[in-house]
Motif scaffolding. Structure first.
Motif, PDB file in Angstrom:
ATOM      1  N   ALA A 361      91.348 -52.303-105.166  1.00 39.29           N
ATOM      2  CA  ALA A 361      91.951 -51.215-104.770  1.00 39.29           C
ATOM      3  C   ALA A 361      92.701 -50.537-105.872  1.00 39.29           C
ATOM      4  O   ALA A 361      92.705 -49.171-105.887  1.00 39.29           O
ATOM      5  CB  ALA A 361      93.172 -51.602-103.782  1.00 39.29           C
ATOM      6  N   ALA A 362      93.083 -51.302-106.866  1.00 33.10           N
ATOM      7  CA  ALA A 362      93.804 -50.649-108.083  1.00 33.10           C
ATOM      8  C   ALA A 362      92.544 -50.001-108.832  1.00 33.10           C
ATOM      9  O   ALA A 362      92.761 -48.820-109.261  1.00 33.10           O
ATOM     10  CB  ALA A 362      94.360 -51.624-109.023  1.00 33.10           C
ATOM     11  N   ALA A 363      91.517 -50.676-109.282  1.00 28.73           N
ATOM     12  CA  ALA A 363      90.407 -50.100-110.049  1.00 28.73           C
ATOM     13  C   ALA A 363      89.641 -48.884-109.261  1.00 28.73           C
ATOM     14  O   ALA A 363      89.110 -48.030-110.098  1.00 28.73           O
ATOM     15  CB  ALA A 363      89.475 -51.263-110.162  1.00 28.73           C
ATOM     16  N   ALA A 364      89.702 -48.834-107.935  1.00 24.00           N
ATOM     17  CA  ALA A 364      89.379 -47.748-107.289  1.00 24.00           C
ATOM     18  C   ALA A 364      89.706 -46.383-107.645  1.00 24.00           C
ATOM     19  O   ALA A 364      89.388 -45.166-107.506  1.00 24.00           O
ATOM     20  CB  ALA A 364      89.203 -47.911-105.780  1.00 24.00           C
ATOM     21  N   LYS A 365      90.991 -46.427-108.056  1.00 25.53           N
ATOM     22  CA  LYS A 365      91.877 -45.261-108.396  1.00 25.53           C
ATOM     23  C   LYS A 365      91.728 -44.724-109.814  1.00 25.53           C
ATOM     24  O   LYS A 365      92.275 -43.649-110.238  1.00 25.53           O
ATOM     25  CB  LYS A 365      93.407 -45.497-107.932  1.00 25.53           C
ATOM     26  CG  LYS A 365      93.608 -45.760-106.698  1.00 25.53           C
ATOM     27  CD  LYS A 365      95.124 -46.104-106.602  1.00 25.53           C
ATOM     28  CE  LYS A 365      95.356 -46.579-104.939  1.00 25.53           C
ATOM     29  NZ  LYS A 365      96.726 -46.933-104.880  1.00 25.53           N
ATOM     30  N   THR A 366      90.984 -45.577-110.614  1.00 25.46           N
ATOM     31  CA  THR A 366      90.777 -45.305-111.972  1.00 25.46           C
ATOM     32  C   THR A 366      89.357 -44.325-112.219  1.00 25.46           C
ATOM     33  O   THR A 366      88.527 -44.483-111.650  1.00 25.46           O
ATOM     34  CB  THR A 366      90.681 -46.581-112.985  1.00 25.46           C
ATOM     35  OG1 THR A 366      89.564 -47.388-112.589  1.00 25.46           O
ATOM     36  CG2 THR A 366      91.887 -47.383-112.744  1.00 25.46           C
ATOM     37  N   ARG A 376      81.236 -43.807-105.125  1.00 27.02           N
ATOM     38  CA  ARG A 376      79.840 -43.521-104.597  1.00 27.02           C
ATOM     39  C   ARG A 376      79.456 -44.680-103.264  1.00 27.02           C
ATOM     40  O   ARG A 376      78.931 -43.909-102.485  1.00 27.02           O
ATOM     41  CB  ARG A 376      78.760 -44.085-105.818  1.00 27.02           C
ATOM     42  CG  ARG A 376      78.768 -43.322-106.935  1.00 27.02           C
ATOM     43  CD  ARG A 376      78.018 -43.893-108.043  1.00 27.02           C
ATOM     44  NE  ARG A 376      76.741 -44.231-107.646  1.00 27.02           N
ATOM     45  CZ  ARG A 376      75.456 -43.418-107.749  1.00 27.02           C
ATOM     46  NH1 ARG A 376      75.652 -42.210-108.392  1.00 27.02           N
ATOM     47  NH2 ARG A 376      74.332 -44.009-107.276  1.00 27.02           N
ATOM     48  N   LEU A 377      80.156 -45.731-103.296  1.00 29.35           N
ATOM     49  CA  LEU A 377      79.805 -46.503-102.039  1.00 29.35           C
ATOM     50  C   LEU A 377      80.634 -46.120-100.717  1.00 29.35           C
ATOM     51  O   LEU A 377      80.255 -46.155 -99.681  1.00 29.35           O
ATOM     52  CB  LEU A 377      80.036 -48.181-102.347  1.00 29.35           C
ATOM     53  CG  LEU A 377      79.126 -48.557-103.763  1.00 29.35           C
ATOM     54  CD1 LEU A 377      79.608 -50.068-103.958  1.00 29.35           C
ATOM     55  CD2 LEU A 377      77.830 -48.727-102.976  1.00 29.35           C
ATOM     56  N   VAL A 378      81.729 -45.675-101.175  1.00 28.05           N
ATOM     57  CA  VAL A 378      82.719 -45.251 -99.992  1.00 28.05           C
ATOM     58  C   VAL A 378      81.970 -44.140 -99.276  1.00 28.05           C
ATOM     59  O   VAL A 378      82.295 -43.945 -97.924  1.00 28.05           O
ATOM     60  CB  VAL A 378      84.207 -45.303-100.432  1.00 28.05           C
ATOM     61  CG1 VAL A 378      84.283 -43.681-101.041  1.00 28.05           C
ATOM     62  CG2 VAL A 378      85.184 -45.265 -99.306  1.00 28.05           C
ATOM     63  N   LYS A 379      81.400 -43.382 -99.743  1.00 31.94           N
ATOM     64  CA  LYS A 379      80.667 -42.234 -98.952  1.00 31.94           C
ATOM     65  C   LYS A 379      79.769 -42.631 -97.894  1.00 31.94           C
ATOM     66  O   LYS A 379      79.831 -42.119 -96.908  1.00 31.94           O
ATOM     67  CB  LYS A 379      79.964 -41.369 -99.780  1.00 31.94           C
ATOM     68  CG  LYS A 379      80.746 -40.705-101.048  1.00 31.94           C
ATOM     69  CD  LYS A 379      80.069 -39.790-102.040  1.00 31.94           C
ATOM     70  CE  LYS A 379      80.864 -39.182-103.029  1.00 31.94           C
ATOM     71  NZ  LYS A 379      80.054 -38.473-103.960  1.00 31.94           N
ATOM     72  N   LEU A 384      86.225 -50.483 -96.795  1.00 32.48           N
ATOM     73  CA  LEU A 384      86.266 -51.787 -96.695  1.00 32.48           C
ATOM     74  C   LEU A 384      85.044 -52.255 -97.380  1.00 32.48           C
ATOM     75  O   LEU A 384      85.184 -53.340 -98.545  1.00 32.48           O
ATOM     76  CB  LEU A 384      86.462 -52.360 -95.197  1.00 32.48           C
ATOM     77  CG  LEU A 384      87.871 -52.135 -94.614  1.00 32.48           C
ATOM     78  CD1 LEU A 384      87.639 -52.608 -93.086  1.00 32.48           C
ATOM     79  CD2 LEU A 384      89.139 -52.538 -95.237  1.00 32.48           C
ATOM     80  N   LYS A 385      83.877 -52.081 -97.079  1.00 33.76           N
ATOM     81  CA  LYS A 385      82.872 -52.654 -97.819  1.00 33.76           C
ATOM     82  C   LYS A 385      82.730 -52.065 -99.289  1.00 33.76           C
ATOM     83  O   LYS A 385      82.274 -52.883-100.036  1.00 33.76           O
ATOM     84  CB  LYS A 385      81.491 -52.245 -97.111  1.00 33.76           C
ATOM     85  CG  LYS A 385      81.411 -52.929 -95.615  1.00 33.76           C
ATOM     86  CD  LYS A 385      80.095 -52.622 -95.164  1.00 33.76           C
ATOM     87  CE  LYS A 385      79.923 -53.265 -93.778  1.00 33.76           C
ATOM     88  NZ  LYS A 385      78.813 -52.819 -93.012  1.00 33.76           N
ATOM     89  N   ALA A 386      83.154 -50.862 -99.443  1.00 35.39           N
ATOM     90  CA  ALA A 386      83.152 -50.440-100.879  1.00 35.39           C
ATOM     91  C   ALA A 386      84.072 -51.269-101.667  1.00 35.39           C
ATOM     92  O   ALA A 386      83.993 -51.874-102.653  1.00 35.39           O
ATOM     93  CB  ALA A 386      83.579 -48.921-100.984  1.00 35.39           C
ATOM     94  N   LEU A 387      85.202 -51.692-101.081  1.00 37.52           N
ATOM     95  CA  LEU A 387      86.159 -52.477-101.828  1.00 37.52           C
ATOM     96  C   LEU A 387      85.596 -53.905-102.150  1.00 37.52           C
ATOM     97  O   LEU A 387      85.928 -54.439-103.226  1.00 37.52           O
ATOM     98  CB  LEU A 387      87.417 -52.638-101.108  1.00 37.52           C
ATOM     99  CG  LEU A 387      88.352 -51.325-101.119  1.00 37.52           C
ATOM    100  CD1 LEU A 387      89.658 -51.627-100.293  1.00 37.52           C
ATOM    101  CD2 LEU A 387      89.035 -51.170-102.667  1.00 37.52           C
TER     102      LEU A 387
END
Length: 447
Positions: A361-366, A376-379, A384-387
């Motif tokens: 979750a922290a890396a997703a904001k960087t 790319r994956l969250v779209k 949840l699956k992207a995390l």
């Protein structure tokens, strides 16, 4: 014509064992079953079943008895925490002990369910090599785990007490949490302490704000206007004392964890530096937690938890895929007939998955490779699956860092996917889509 089947690799531990034992564990006792060859009749097996108390002396006596019988492997079913005494004491005796997942040893449907039959069934699975051993870290890592897991539990308990304090303030119509992001920060703590000692003037309380909070004094005056009375003060004092005590205990545990990790890493065999360059040899001097700290999303405490849960030695995980599978961060493959689909990842280690989820979750904001991978994956896969995918990538990075003491993390960059894109192919695809919609496309290069 019968087609030849493809050769597949099987687990190395799948073998027939001549002299085996199995223990069906309960809280106060364990049902023991041994299966050994008959002394005079070839091919015949002798099965004995008896109950043993789950006390230290009784388990030590059992271990001596199994050692005298020449038992080659003992299987223990992982029932709650009751398995620990049997596994630890038998390992100390020098026996080969496997801890197996209870899910892998389920009883055959239609057979009576008793402790005696369960022990016999477990022994039969053991001798036929139909079980897989669970990962049990060495004693020093187990000790480190106890400290990190207790710290995690106390941290969660502290968060619950902070939530109770916030609920108490809401009951007193004090809306401090609507203005301050952290009511336990320096400003919020001073305001709560002033409320407890009897200060009720919202303007005086708002003047206790520090730093950036001073720009919110007008909003604080409105938020601190309420009905905070003496009984609220008494309850708030109790909660604050609990919060302070838990903070002191977690800080004490953190200091102890740092000492244990340093001792564990020091006890590891030294790396052979004969074939290394001067730069690679210098990299070995960087402590393992610091190398993990370089990964986006992983902080010092997260690095400590990761080391405590999987250990610094990757010998038990031959490849990153083994570690990811053990951590239950890869979907289970389900193939009914010609169809392929992915099942759930499973529960796994809750402490490891928890800290990896926070890191993801922290890396997703960087603005890094991991952050771009999440975006790319969250779209198309959802949050949840992207995390989970990012957490898996972080664990793969951790495996490489732990497997190679000279390895350092190097970010591939947020433009990694963009640079690998085939521009001509992407252009043709867009043109084809526009032409399918009835447009005539003319391309003009940008200036």
């Amino acid at each position: 014509m019968v087609p030849d089947g493809r050769q597949v690799e099987v687990e190395e531990h799948e073998q027939i064992v001549e002299r085996v034992a199995a223990i069906d564990v309960a809280k106060a006792s364990g049902m023991v079953c041994t299966r050994v060859p008959h002394q005079t009749t070839p091919g015949k097996r002798i099965t004995r079943v008896w109950e043993v108390a789950a006390t230290t002396n009784a388990i030590i006596a059992l271990a001596d008895q199994l050692a005298r019988q020449g038992i080659e492997r003992v299987v223990v079913e992982s029932t709650s925490d009751y398995w620990r005494g049997f596994v630890y004491l038998m390992e100390a005796r020098g026996l080969c002990v496997w801890l197996v997942n209870a899910r892998d040893v389920k009883q055959v449907p239609g057979r009576p369910k008793t402790d005696k039959l369960d022990a016999v069934w477990l022994a039969k699975l053991n001798e036929r090599g139909m079980l897989r051993p669970s990962f049990i870290p060495p004693a020093e890592i187990r000790q480190l785990r106890d400290y990190t897991r207790l710290r995690s539990d106390l941290t969660q308990e502290r968060s619950r007490h902070v939530q109770r304090l916030e609920k108490l303030l809401e009951d007193a119509l004090i809306k401090l949490s609507t203005v301050a992001s952290d009511i336990m920060g320096a400003s919020g703590r001073d305001m709560i302490e002033a409320l407890i000692v009897g200060q009720r003037d919202p303007k005086v309380l708002a003047e206790l704000a520090k730093g950036r909070m001073r720009g919110k004094r007008a909003a604080l005056v409105q938020a601190l206007t309420g009905r905070f009375d003496d009984h609220h003060a008494e309850l708030a004092r109790v909660l604050l004392d609990h919060i302070d005590a838990l903070t002191t205990q977690t800080d004490r545990l953190t200091a102890r964890i740092e000492e244990l990790i340093a001792a564990v890493l020091t006890a590891q065999p030294p790396q052979d530096q004969s074939g290394l360059s001067h730069a690679q040899a210098a990299q070995i001097l960087l402590p393992t937690p610091d190398r993990l700290d370089e990964v986006p999303g992983i902080g010092s405490k997260a690095a400590q938890v990761i080391i405590a849960e999987i250990g610094p030695d990757m010998g038990q995980f031959p490849t990153p895929a083994h570690l990811v599978s053990w951590a239950k961060l890869s979907p289970r493959t389900i193939q009914p007939g010609a169809k392929h689909r992915a099942g759930t990842t499973g529960k796994g280690n809750p402490y490891l998955k928890g800290v990896l989820g926070e890191a993801a979750a922290a890396a997703a904001k960087t603005n890094t490779f991991l952050g771009e991978r999440y975006r790319r994956l969250v779209k198309r896969r959802g949050k949840l699956k992207a995390l989970v995918a990012v957490a898996r990538s972080i664990l793969v990075i951790v495996w490489h860092l732990l497997a190679d003491p000279t390895a350092r993390f190097h970010d591939l960059g947020a433009d990694f996917y963009t640079n690998r894109t085939d521009t001509n192919r992407k252009t043709r695809n867009h043109i084809r889509q526009l032409q399918a919609l009835g447009f005539t496309v003319t391309l003009t290069p940008a200036a």
